[in-house]
Structures are given as structure tokens and as C-alpha cells.
Design an enzyme around this catalytic site. Structure first.
Site, PDB file in Angstrom:
ATOM      1  N   GLY A 199       0.833  -1.193   0.000  1.00  0.00           N
ATOM      2  CA  GLY A 199       0.000   0.000   0.000  1.00  0.00           C
ATOM      3  C   GLY A 199       0.866   1.241   0.000  1.00  0.00           C
ATOM      4  CG  LEU A 200       3.395   2.201  -2.684  1.00  0.00           C
ATOM      5  CD1 LEU A 200       3.861   2.156  -4.125  1.00  0.00           C
ATOM      6  CD2 LEU A 200       4.567   2.511  -1.753  1.00  0.00           C
ATOM      7  CB  VAL A 245       9.298   8.980   3.887  1.00  0.00           C
ATOM      8  CG1 VAL A 245       8.817   9.143   5.323  1.00  0.00           C
ATOM      9  CG2 VAL A 245      10.695   8.381   3.853  1.00  0.00           C
ATOM     10  CB  CYS A 291      -9.445   4.450   8.013  1.00  0.00           C
ATOM     11  SG  CYS A 291      -8.973   4.815   6.310  1.00  0.00           S
ATOM     12  N   GLY A 319       3.406   0.625   5.474  1.00  0.00           N
ATOM     13  CA  GLY A 319       4.485   1.298   6.192  1.00  0.00           C
ATOM     14  C   GLY A 319       4.171   1.565   7.639  1.00  0.00           C
ATOM     15  CB  CYS A 374      -5.980  11.841   5.370  1.00  0.00           C
ATOM     16  SG  CYS A 374      -7.418  10.800   5.724  1.00  0.00           S
TER      17      CYS A 374
END
Length: 351
Positions: A7-8, A12, A94, A119, A193
Site C-alpha cells: 500500500g503506497l 516516506v 479506516c 508502512g 488526512c
């Protein structure tokens, strides 16, 4: 060759997760969820950076339109919660309903891949004695995100990898530079977000909730001032109440039915116990008798000793060794035994 979908977000951390697995010999596929428009991690800017990282690594990049599921599970969930006078925690919701669940389904059903990675700073290990996957805090306790992952199921843990779980944040930055990633110097996201996209939580809520003026009262019901909407307050809040008093005032309770914000001094804001619903047991089987554990009732709060009493319908009662301040309905109460996350759930309204 081992295959994994990473998942991107364009940040970073997820970039280094993808690069690390790529350098370890995994066949990596990048996946970005399109959650909403506007500034912030999960948006167009993040998708562009994620695409650039995939180009750098020479890996495929998929984008999935998840705006409808994000609207239903996060935006609608938040708005209805604030309208009801609670302070919802969107991140754990989420992670399970919008990110990990749909990502693993997409990986399996569309790409034929049975592993995903993110990440997040947390660790997963399999415990043979209990035949369960366990969720643990990250090595870097200052970045630990296990609190937000308490709602993950055994199936999701079995299918997930956290390449950064054993790294310090400084090591992640170093790897990003070493891999020459475009995101190496990208500033870290500091807020939700939604907050980044709208400027503040209040600005976000103002788009969905009509301001409704009401009274700010003390515990005896004496009117001390006015508010512009219960949704603009949270239990434990001190700043922004706008009332001069000899002693600092804190928000003690929110009464959405009477449209009142109830304030008092700090001593009035402590609770000896609370009930928790929608409990998900992670690293242990659901207990049938009381257990001792440590509980974290906010992401930034310390874990404190507690007695856990299992109740019916995926609920539990928590009795604190010492009364705790700012126990907030809608937030998560997450149980630990040392670094092992036992389970967690959502704090319910007080009667």
C-alpha cells in the site's frame, strides 16, 4: 518468488516499505487507494508521488477508486458520531474497513497475491502455542501505531507484513536516502488526512454539520456561556472553551440531546471505570473470566493498569487501578500485556 502488494500513500514510510521488500527479493506491486480529493497523504499529490516511487523501483502501480467506501465508513461515520456527541476514532476504522480489508481482497482476487504490506510501525508474529497471530508494538515506541491496528482480524494479520516494525524512524529516513527515493525528505504527515485536506477538524465538520448554538453549563446546570455546536468539543478539552474562571475548566461531558456542553474542574473529569463495545481480541482468544492488563485510552496516552471484565455481545468493562481523566466515548481502549496487543474496542457513552 514471493509476491506482495504494498500500500503506497506517497509518504516516506510506505515508500521505504516497498523499496525494502523489493531489495529483499520480493516481487512487489504498488497499490494506492484513491480516498478523497484535496491536500494530504491520501489524495492526488500522494498518488503522483506513489507512482513516481513505483517508476523508480521498476514495479507495477495500481490505483483503486475507494472514495465511496471511504465516504461511507469514514466521513459518514465521523459526522454521525460528532452529531451524537462522541469523538470518533477514524484511523482504526479506516485501517480495517477501507485499507487492509479491501487491499487484501484486491490482492487475492484481482492480482492472485496473498500478501499485502504497509508502512505502519508495528510488528506481527505467529504464536504456535495459541495458534494465533500476535500484534506487537513497534521497536520505535515513539512511532508505534499498533493502537490504530487493534481491529485487524486474524486473517488480515496472517496476510500482512510490516517491514518497518523493527526500524527506528531515523533508520527509515536513512534507508530512503540510501535507496535514493524521491520521498526521502518529504515532510511527515502530522494530522488526520481529513484535517490536512480541510485545514482543521472543525472546518471539515462545518461542511457537514449545521452550527447549532447552545449552552455551556457546569455540573449543576448553571449557564456559564454559549457554544456554536456540540460537535466542536471533546471530553477533556481545556482550550477554546471561552469562559473565564478561577480554576481551569475542562469539558466533562457532551449532551447532544439537550445541546449542552458540560464543564468543570479537572477533578470532575476522572472516571473509575468504563464500558467498551465492538471488542476485537487480537493476540489472545476472548477471555471468559476477568484478566489484568494495561490499557491505552488515547493514542498519545500512557498505558495504565486495568482489570478487564468480559461482557456479552463483544463488550467489556474496564476498572482502572486509579481513576483516569478524559475517558472519551468514541475513542479506542486498547489492551496490552507488555508489547503484545491483546485486543481493543470503542469506549461507550457513560450513563
Amino acid at each position: 518468488m514471493n509476491r506482495v502488494v504494498v500500500g503506497l500513500s506517497g509518504g516516506v514510510d510506505s515508500s521505504v516499505a516497498a523499496a525494502t521488500l523489493h531489495h529483499q527479493g520480493y516481487e512487489v506491486v504498488g497499490l494506492t487507494l484513491w480516498l478523497m480529493k484535496g491536500k494530504g497523504q491520501c489524495c492526488s499529490e500522494g498518488m503522483v508521488d506513489a507512482a513516481f516511487i513505483c517508476e523508480q523501483l521498476g514495479i507495477p502501480h495500481h490505483i483503486v477508486d475507494s472514495r465511496d467506501i471511504f465516504q461511507t465508513n469514514i466521513i459518514d461515520y465521523l459526522v454521525s458520531g460528532y452529531e451524537a456527541g462522541i469523538t470518533p476514532l477514524p484511523c482504526s476504522q479506516c485501517n480495517k474497513a477501507v485499507k487492509f480489508g479491501p487491499m487484501l481482497v484486491y490482492a487475492r482476487e484481482t492480482l492472485g497475491i496473498d500478501k499485502i504490506a504497509t508502512g505502519h510501525y508495528a510488528q506481527i508474529r505467529y504464536d504456535e502455542a495459541s495458534n494465533r497471530y500476535q500484534l506487537l508494538r513497534a521497536v520505535d515506541l515513539t512511532k508505534d501505531q499498533s493502537y490504530f491496528l487493534y481491529d485487524l482480524t486474524q486473517d488480515l494479520l496472517a496476510g500482512s507484513l510490516f517491514p518497518l516494525g523493527e526500524l527506528k524512524k531515523t533508520e527509515t529516513r536513512h534507508l530512503a536516502t540510501q535507496y535514493n527515493l524521491k520521498t526521502a525528505d518529504k515532510p511527515e504527515s502530522q494530522d488526520l488526512c481529513l484535517v490536512e485536506a480541510h485545514g482543521s477538524m472543525q472546518q471539515f465538520l462545518d461542511k457537514y454539520i449545521t452550527p447549532n448554538k447552545g449552552d455551556i453549563v457546569d455540573l449543576d446546570g448553571k449557564i456559564l456561556g454559549q457554544h456554536n455546536g456540540v460537535h466542536n468539543y471533546t471530553i477533556g478539552q481545556r482550550k477554546g472553551i471561552g469562559i473565564a474562571a478561577k480554576e481551569p475548566l475542562y469539558v466533562i461531558a457532551l449532551d447532544s440531546v439537550r445541546n449542552r456542553v458540560i464543564v468543570g474542574d479537572r477533578t470532575k473529569g476522572t472516571q473509575p471505570e468504563c464500558t467498551v463495545g465492538r471488542v476485537n481480541w487480537v493476540s489472545i482468544s476472548p477471555p471468559t473470566t476477568p484478566i489484568q492488563a494495561s490499557v491505552q485510552v488515547r493514542y498519545r496516552s500512557s498505558a495504565v493498569p486495568v482489570t478487564v471484565i468480559p461482557l456479552e455481545d463483544n463488550r467489556m468493562k474496564l476498572i482502572f487501578d486509579e481513576p483516569q481523566f478524559s475517558i472519551t466515548p468514541g475513542q479506542a481502549a486498547v489492551l496490552y500485556n507488555g508489547d503484545i496487543l491483546l485486543g481493543g474496542g470503542i469506549i461507550e457513552q457513560f450513563k
